[in-house]
Write a protein that holds these residues in place. Structure first.
Motif, PDB file in Angstrom:
ATOM      1  N   HIS A 120     -18.263 -81.636 -15.779  1.00 35.03           N
ATOM      2  CA  HIS A 120     -19.724 -81.133 -15.925  1.00 35.03           C
ATOM      3  C   HIS A 120     -19.629 -79.644 -15.338  1.00 35.03           C
ATOM      4  CE1 HIS A 120     -21.432 -85.028 -17.334  1.00 35.03           C
ATOM      5  NE2 HIS A 120     -20.478 -85.786 -16.540  1.00 35.03           N
ATOM      6  N   LYS A 121     -20.955 -79.008 -15.449  1.00 29.57           N
ATOM      7  CA  LYS A 121     -21.142 -77.825 -14.709  1.00 29.57           C
ATOM      8  C   LYS A 121     -22.107 -77.912 -13.617  1.00 29.57           C
ATOM      9  CE  LYS A 121     -19.764 -75.313 -18.993  1.00 29.57           C
ATOM     10  NZ  LYS A 121     -20.422 -74.142 -20.042  1.00 29.57           N
ATOM     11  N   PHE A 122     -22.081 -77.158 -12.577  1.00 26.24           N
ATOM     12  CA  PHE A 122     -23.130 -77.152 -11.368  1.00 26.24           C
ATOM     13  C   PHE A 122     -23.352 -75.884 -11.032  1.00 26.24           C
ATOM     14  CE2 PHE A 122     -23.310 -76.429  -6.950  1.00 26.24           C
ATOM     15  CZ  PHE A 122     -24.355 -77.107  -6.507  1.00 26.24           C
ATOM     16  N   LEU A 123     -24.693 -75.284 -11.007  1.00 25.75           N
ATOM     17  CA  LEU A 123     -24.933 -73.932 -10.686  1.00 25.75           C
ATOM     18  C   LEU A 123     -26.192 -74.228  -9.788  1.00 25.75           C
ATOM     19  CD1 LEU A 123     -24.991 -70.814 -10.901  1.00 25.75           C
ATOM     20  CD2 LEU A 123     -26.358 -71.032 -12.786  1.00 25.75           C
ATOM     21  N   LEU A 124     -26.276 -73.482  -8.522  1.00 24.33           N
ATOM     22  CA  LEU A 124     -27.214 -73.643  -7.401  1.00 24.33           C
ATOM     23  C   LEU A 124     -27.344 -72.031  -7.276  1.00 24.33           C
ATOM     24  CD1 LEU A 124     -27.371 -75.231  -4.284  1.00 24.33           C
ATOM     25  CD2 LEU A 124     -27.299 -72.942  -4.141  1.00 24.33           C
ATOM     26  N   THR A 125     -28.728 -71.950  -7.544  1.00 23.94           N
ATOM     27  CA  THR A 125     -29.289 -70.457  -7.077  1.00 23.94           C
ATOM     28  C   THR A 125     -30.248 -70.499  -6.118  1.00 23.94           C
ATOM     29  OG1 THR A 125     -31.198 -70.110  -8.901  1.00 23.94           O
ATOM     30  CG2 THR A 125     -28.748 -69.876  -9.602  1.00 23.94           C
ATOM     31  N   LYS A 126     -30.606 -69.308  -5.373  1.00 23.55           N
ATOM     32  CA  LYS A 126     -31.499 -69.058  -4.331  1.00 23.55           C
ATOM     33  C   LYS A 126     -32.670 -68.770  -4.946  1.00 23.55           C
ATOM     34  CE  LYS A 126     -32.039 -68.158   0.601  1.00 23.55           C
ATOM     35  NZ  LYS A 126     -33.317 -67.381   0.749  1.00 23.55           N
ATOM     36  N   ARG A 127     -33.766 -69.484  -4.940  1.00 18.94           N
ATOM     37  CA  ARG A 127     -35.246 -69.126  -5.491  1.00 18.94           C
ATOM     38  C   ARG A 127     -35.802 -67.943  -4.831  1.00 18.94           C
ATOM     39  NH1 ARG A 127     -37.912 -72.938  -9.309  1.00 18.94           N
ATOM     40  NH2 ARG A 127     -39.864 -72.580  -8.440  1.00 18.94           N
ATOM     41  N   THR A 128     -35.738 -68.317  -3.283  1.00 20.16           N
ATOM     42  CA  THR A 128     -36.620 -67.625  -2.265  1.00 20.16           C
ATOM     43  C   THR A 128     -35.716 -66.557  -1.972  1.00 20.16           C
ATOM     44  OG1 THR A 128     -36.031 -69.566  -1.011  1.00 20.16           O
ATOM     45  CG2 THR A 128     -38.216 -69.390  -1.704  1.00 20.16           C
ATOM     46  N   GLU A 129     -36.255 -65.756  -0.898  1.00 21.06           N
ATOM     47  CA  GLU A 129     -35.663 -64.565  -0.196  1.00 21.06           C
ATOM     48  C   GLU A 129     -35.314 -64.690   1.338  1.00 21.06           C
ATOM     49  OE1 GLU A 129     -37.967 -61.158  -0.927  1.00 21.06           O
ATOM     50  OE2 GLU A 129     -39.827 -62.467  -1.172  1.00 21.06           O
ATOM     51  N   GLY A 130     -35.179 -63.456   1.790  1.00 22.80           N
ATOM     52  CA  GLY A 130     -34.866 -63.355   3.191  1.00 22.80           C
ATOM     53  C   GLY A 130     -35.879 -63.840   4.137  1.00 22.80           C
ATOM     54  N   ILE A 168     -24.078 -70.329  -6.207  1.00 27.88           N
ATOM     55  CA  ILE A 168     -22.945 -71.074  -6.262  1.00 27.88           C
ATOM     56  C   ILE A 168     -22.761 -71.864  -7.380  1.00 27.88           C
ATOM     57  CG2 ILE A 168     -21.221 -72.561  -4.973  1.00 27.88           C
ATOM     58  CD1 ILE A 168     -23.068 -72.221  -2.400  1.00 27.88           C
ATOM     59  N   ALA A 169     -21.452 -71.511  -8.181  1.00 27.16           N
ATOM     60  CA  ALA A 169     -21.260 -72.415  -9.433  1.00 27.16           C
ATOM     61  C   ALA A 169     -19.935 -72.808  -9.341  1.00 27.16           C
ATOM     62  CB  ALA A 169     -20.977 -71.436 -10.669  1.00 27.16           C
ATOM     63  N   ALA A 170     -19.964 -74.271 -10.029  1.00 29.20           N
ATOM     64  CA  ALA A 170     -18.626 -74.994 -10.042  1.00 29.20           C
ATOM     65  C   ALA A 170     -18.530 -75.865 -11.312  1.00 29.20           C
ATOM     66  CB  ALA A 170     -18.685 -75.771  -8.814  1.00 29.20           C
ATOM     67  N   ASN A 171     -17.461 -76.238 -11.732  1.00 27.22           N
ATOM     68  CA  ASN A 171     -17.107 -77.271 -12.672  1.00 27.22           C
ATOM     69  C   ASN A 171     -16.465 -78.452 -11.843  1.00 27.22           C
ATOM     70  OD1 ASN A 171     -17.778 -75.363 -14.918  1.00 27.22           O
ATOM     71  ND2 ASN A 171     -15.884 -74.726 -14.938  1.00 27.22           N
ATOM     72  N   PHE A 172     -16.850 -79.623 -12.356  1.00 27.12           N
ATOM     73  CA  PHE A 172     -16.569 -80.693 -11.637  1.00 27.12           C
ATOM     74  C   PHE A 172     -16.306 -81.896 -12.790  1.00 27.12           C
ATOM     75  CE2 PHE A 172     -21.084 -80.999 -12.000  1.00 27.12           C
ATOM     76  CZ  PHE A 172     -21.531 -82.654 -11.927  1.00 27.12           C
ATOM     77  N   THR A 173     -16.018 -82.971 -11.972  1.00 27.12           N
ATOM     78  CA  THR A 173     -15.732 -84.281 -12.978  1.00 27.12           C
ATOM     79  C   THR A 173     -16.331 -85.431 -12.263  1.00 27.12           C
ATOM     80  OG1 THR A 173     -13.650 -85.222 -11.620  1.00 27.12           O
ATOM     81  CG2 THR A 173     -13.459 -83.618 -13.630  1.00 27.12           C
ATOM     82  N   GLY A 174     -16.984 -86.330 -13.011  1.00 26.83           N
ATOM     83  CA  GLY A 174     -17.599 -87.451 -12.315  1.00 26.83           C
ATOM     84  C   GLY A 174     -19.175 -87.560 -12.474  1.00 26.83           C
ATOM     85  N   PRO A 175     -19.574 -88.645 -12.354  1.00 32.72           N
ATOM     86  CA  PRO A 175     -21.155 -88.898 -12.671  1.00 32.72           C
ATOM     87  C   PRO A 175     -22.087 -88.443 -11.526  1.00 32.72           C
ATOM     88  CG  PRO A 175     -20.186 -91.073 -11.646  1.00 32.72           C
ATOM     89  CD  PRO A 175     -19.002 -89.990 -11.787  1.00 32.72           C
ATOM     90  N   SER A 176     -21.508 -87.788 -10.415  1.00 35.32           N
ATOM     91  CA  SER A 176     -22.420 -87.720  -9.122  1.00 35.32           C
ATOM     92  C   SER A 176     -22.115 -86.332  -8.667  1.00 35.32           C
ATOM     93  CB  SER A 176     -22.215 -88.888  -8.228  1.00 35.32           C
ATOM     94  OG  SER A 176     -22.632 -89.993  -8.691  1.00 35.32           O
TER      95      SER A 176
END
Length: 364
Positions: A115-125, A59-67
């Motif tokens: 800012h940019k945000f990227l979440l990736t799943k390290r593990t599997e099913g 899941i990726a997103a661009n966002f504003t702010g410090p948190s």
């Protein structure tokens, strides 16, 4: 989105679980927000809680702010996720999930602005599915236009090598712990970044074409929407079509047939080749225009004297003989004598080889 610098590092760093309680009254971004960019086989049956189960789903997103914080509802509490902020691929923040719904605070001290945000799943099913419930930003902050998607697409069909089992484990240590599994640093994910392609990873540790370490094989598994065991869910292949398909299977078949003798009656050479042909034909029927790369390695199915790379080559030759216009080739990742799962350094080397191969064949 340029990700090439990640290839310069030996591994990513585990920084511990980020499961602190929320420390601000913020702006909640629901999982259904159209400015969130999902990649991979994601189950959107519930738009407010999409399910991530396959390795490398993101899941990726661009966002504003410090948190920024993320709310996840994890099936078993065994999953791990990378979170990258502002393209810092060398120092990921790693979420170690707890079972059930939890809010994980990623950071509270960014500079004001974009800012940019990227979440990736390290593990599997095999570690279970995770429902994404949304993001929380600082008060009055917002999402921006999402990142531009790559126009190129690659899908990998594979086993533990493709999933990334043990790739961040010590060279001289065990490699079966979920914390040491990181699909982001596999040959498949690195290759996709090298050639600027969007990636789907259809893989499961222990799986084979004719036999697996559990009661289902890749020909029974590849069509699922959920990667959690054998189930009746179905992925809609019309939603996403790859330009390139890479198949890296037969490592588990080699172990379970030749070493463990668990498939009886034992298939002869002809049956082994035909099993591979049949699977390629199955995927070809779904993706008639894709370029296929039939790979093997870099574990001991590629050891000197092994017949298994020959089975792959024979299968590809048979397919080309039947159809001289068939867009298909082989590539093999050399066995270095290291008997365990490939570590990050080996994945990088294999990715370099595959990337060069694809740049030549696809003119990328």
């Amino acid at each position: 989105m340029k990700l090439l610098p990640v290839l310069k590092i030996a591994s990513l760093f585990f920084l511990g679980a980020l499961n602190a309680p929320a420390v601000w009254a913020g702006t909640f971004i629901p999982a259904s927000d159209p400015k969130l960019q999902y990649t991979g086989r994601v189950d959107f049956s519930n738009r407010q809680a999409p399910q991530l189960s396959w390795p490398g789903t993101s899941i990726a997103a661009n966002f504003t702010g410090p948190s920024v914080a993320v709310t996840l509802d994890d099936q078993f509490g065994h999953n791990y996720f990378n979170v990258f902020i502002d393209d810092d691929y060398v120092h990921p923040l790693i979420i170690q999930t707890q079972q059930g719904e939890r809010k994980y605070v990623i950071t509270t001290n960014l500079k004001n602005g974009q800012h940019k945000f990227l979440l990736t799943k390290r593990t599997e099913g095999e570690e279970g599915a995770t429902a994404f419930k949304g993001l929380e930003l600082a008060d009055s902050e917002t999402l921006l236009t999402p990142p531009t998607r790559p126009t190129r697409r690659i899908e990998f069909f594979g086993d533990s090598i493709t999933s990334g089992a043990g790739n961040e484990a010590p060279d001289n240590g065990p490699d079966h712990f979920p914390k040491d599994k990181n699909n982001f640093m596999t040959y498949d994910a690195i290759t996709a970044r090298n050639v600027n392609a969007e990636l789907h990873v259809t893989s499961q540790s222990g799986i084979g074409l004719m036999i697996s370490w559990f009661p289902f094989t890749m020909p029974q598994f590849y069509k699922q929407l959920s990667a959690v065991g054998k189930n009746d869910s179905r992925w809609d292949f019309s939603l996403w079509t790859p330009d390139v398909v890479v198949i890296n299977l037969f490592q588990n078949d080699a172990w379970l047939i030749d070493r463990e003798h668990r498939l009886q009656p034992e298939p002869d050479d002809e049956q082994r080749v035909q099993a591979y042909v049949n699977f390629v034909k199955t995927i070809r029927a779904i993706y008639p225009s894709a370029y296929f790369v039939c790979a093997l390695g870099s574990m001991d199915a590629m050891r000197p004297g092994s017949k298994w790379p020959g089975y792959v080559s024979s299968a590809v030759a048979r397919l080309k003989q039947a159809n001289p216009e068939e867009r298909i080739d082989t590539i093999f990742f050399e066995f270095t004598g290291y008997a365990a799962h490939p570590r990050v350094a080996q994945h990088i080397r294999n990715a370099d080889k595959l990337s060069a191969f694809l740049k030549e064949k696809m003119h990328w």
